[in-house]
Scaffold this motif. Structure first.
Motif, short mmCIF file in Angstrom:
data_model
loop_
_atom_site.label_atom_id
_atom_site.label_comp_id
_atom_site.label_asym_id
_atom_site.label_seq_id
_atom_site.Cartn_x
_atom_site.Cartn_y
_atom_site.Cartn_z
N ARG A 179 34.73 -3.47 84.47
CA ARG A 179 35.98 -3.28 85.24
C ARG A 179 35.88 -2.01 86.08
O ARG A 179 35.53 -0.95 85.57
N PRO A 180 36.21 -2.11 87.35
CA PRO A 180 36.15 -0.92 88.20
C PRO A 180 37.20 0.14 87.85
O PRO A 180 37.02 1.32 88.18
N ASP A 181 38.26 -0.29 87.15
CA ASP A 181 39.31 0.66 86.79
C ASP A 181 39.16 1.22 85.37
O ASP A 181 40.07 1.80 84.82
N PHE A 182 37.97 1.01 84.76
CA PHE A 182 37.71 1.53 83.42
C PHE A 182 36.52 2.46 83.49
O PHE A 182 35.51 2.09 84.07
#
Length: 141
Positions: free
Chosen positions: A137-140
């Motif tokens: 995930r790019p947001d993790f």
């Protein structure tokens, strides 16, 4: 080939595993087959990693079978392949290593079975996929 050890002493005595990162599929499959020669030709086809646990050793003493794990804490070898070191594959194989160490230190049957059977394999796939999904995930984090 890179080789190093990982260990834990979280529950019970300290246990450790070799980690071997093979340079290619051929080297991985040849080494895995040497460690587990009872598997027939083609068994390792399609595998991109494996955990090979140490054997429980039994011997007859005074008409009684006595078993033990290696005294040095060795649990097995985690085989990975350069170019296939995804978080999903690594997490999957670490589930097998953790289950082996749990069997050695706590309980022979981890409720997935007393060895690496279909239940443990399916659990490892689910965990590996979830972990891989999280890590991609790019947001993790």
């Amino acid at each position: 080939m890179r080789r190093f050890a990982i260990s834990t002493d979280r529950i019970g005595p300290s246990r450790w595993c070799w980690v071997r990162v093979h340079p290619d599929l051929g080297d991985f499959r040849a080494a895995a087959q040497r460690t587990a020669p009872w598997h027939g030709a083609g068994y390792w086809d399609g595998c991109l990693g494996c955990f090979q646990p140490v054997s429980y050793r039994e011997r007859l003493v005074d008409d009684e079978w006595v078993g033990r794990w290696p005294a040095n804490g060795y649990a097995g070898v985690l085989r990975l392949i350069h170019g296939h070191l995804t978080s999903e594959i690594v997490a999957h194989e670490l589930v097998h290593a953790a289950a082996q160490i749990y069997r050695m230190n706590v309980r022979a049957d981890v409720r997935l079975g007393s060895g690496c059977g279909e239940h443990e394999e399916q659990f490892a796939y689910i965990y590996g996929e979830l972990y891989g999904s999280l890590m991609s995930r790019p947001d993790f984090p």
